[in-house]
Design a protein around this motif. Sequence first.
Motif, PDB file in Angstrom:
ATOM      1  N   ARG A   1      -9.874   4.182  -1.695  1.00 20.69           N
ATOM      2  CA  ARG A   1      -8.992   3.427  -2.587  1.00 20.69           C
ATOM      3  C   ARG A   1      -8.196   2.412  -1.766  1.00 20.69           C
ATOM      4  O   ARG A   1      -7.469   2.772  -0.836  1.00 20.69           O
ATOM      5  N   ALA A   2      -8.340   1.152  -2.116  1.00 22.81           N
ATOM      6  CA  ALA A   2      -7.767   0.076  -1.307  1.00 22.81           C
ATOM      7  C   ALA A   2      -6.250   0.114  -1.253  1.00 22.81           C
ATOM      8  O   ALA A   2      -5.646  -0.381  -0.300  1.00 22.81           O
TER       9      ALA A   2
ATOM     10  N   MET B   1       0.835  -1.195   0.000  1.00 20.25           N
ATOM     11  CA  MET B   1       0.000   0.000   0.000  1.00 20.25           C
ATOM     12  C   MET B   1       0.868   1.242   0.000  1.00 20.25           C
ATOM     13  O   MET B   1       1.970   1.260   0.530  1.00 20.25           O
ATOM     14  N   GLN B   2       0.366   2.303  -0.627  1.00 21.73           N
ATOM     15  CA  GLN B   2       1.045   3.591  -0.633  1.00 21.73           C
ATOM     16  C   GLN B   2       0.646   4.363   0.618  1.00 21.73           C
ATOM     17  O   GLN B   2      -0.529   4.639   0.851  1.00 21.73           O
ATOM     18  N   THR B   3       1.624   4.687   1.461  1.00 21.18           N
ATOM     19  CA  THR B   3       1.362   5.461   2.674  1.00 21.18           C
ATOM     20  C   THR B   3       1.400   6.943   2.350  1.00 21.18           C
ATOM     21  O   THR B   3       2.377   7.436   1.758  1.00 21.18           O
TER      22      THR B   3
END
Length: 313
Positions: free
Chosen positions: A83-84, A1-3
Amino acid sequence: MQTILLVTGLSGAGKTTVLKTLEDLGWEAVDNFPIRLAGALLDIPASGGRSNPSIPLALGFDSRTRGFKADALIRQIMQLQKRAELNIMTLFLDCSGAEIERRYTETRRRHPMALDRPAMDGIAQERMMMEPLRRWAETVVDTSKMSANELQNDIRTRFSNNANLHSTISITSFGFSRGVPHNVDLVFDLRFLRNPHWDNALRPLTGMDPEVAQYVESDPAYAEAMFKIRELLRFLLPLYDAQGKAYVNIAFGCTGGRHRSVHVAEQFGKWLRDDGFSPTVVHRNLTSRPIDALEGPANGANNKKAKRGSERK
């Protein structure tokens, strides 16, 4: 995931300091960014062509950001959170009005919401504008009683992905006869050790050669001196880390910069790696031409002269 970390808060509360600290921690930071454009930004590869989503992103915005409306911003953030592939957090920087006023007075700048009226009026107006975001944020940091350094330490503790993050350490060997390097934090003078330059077999060699290393290490003062210097660095380097010092430059100097300092710099590079650091070792004068005039008297010459002088008396 994008943090993604959204950094906002009151003007003068420390947003710039936070973003710079996050950059030092390896985050990509963008200041004064319109949140409505965040979706387009995420489609652009990170700086340097990096497209790795593991690189966290910090977006800074406040009341000065174009199109700022707190309620509308919260709705946009909520849309992004659906957005997942995104992990979105919000950090709000709060501060007392009196402290913000003091900071603006100290820097001789005008508050952005009070260009033609008292600073406290602008601070109060901005606080009302930002209150919905303050209530929304997962993390609120009050910087009223924090110095810039204390705020940096707090951010490093909260958001560093590397628990063993150290200062960037550089080790330099050099010759005093050719000048001391600039921007050095710690300088160790090794001219108390015997000088290999005055051994004809060792003169053309350097501290990288085992013959020179053996010669230097055979000096009676070598072992104890190296032990004490190593213990000093073991004590100091964690303190520099705790203060958030980004770079620590250590220099070892001898007369010409080709023998003693080179060997000791290499040795400390190994020792610091054993202690968990990642130093870079540079030999400034390794390729310099050996010159007798720069090296001073041969080993023991001073003692011999002093002895002869006392005998004449």
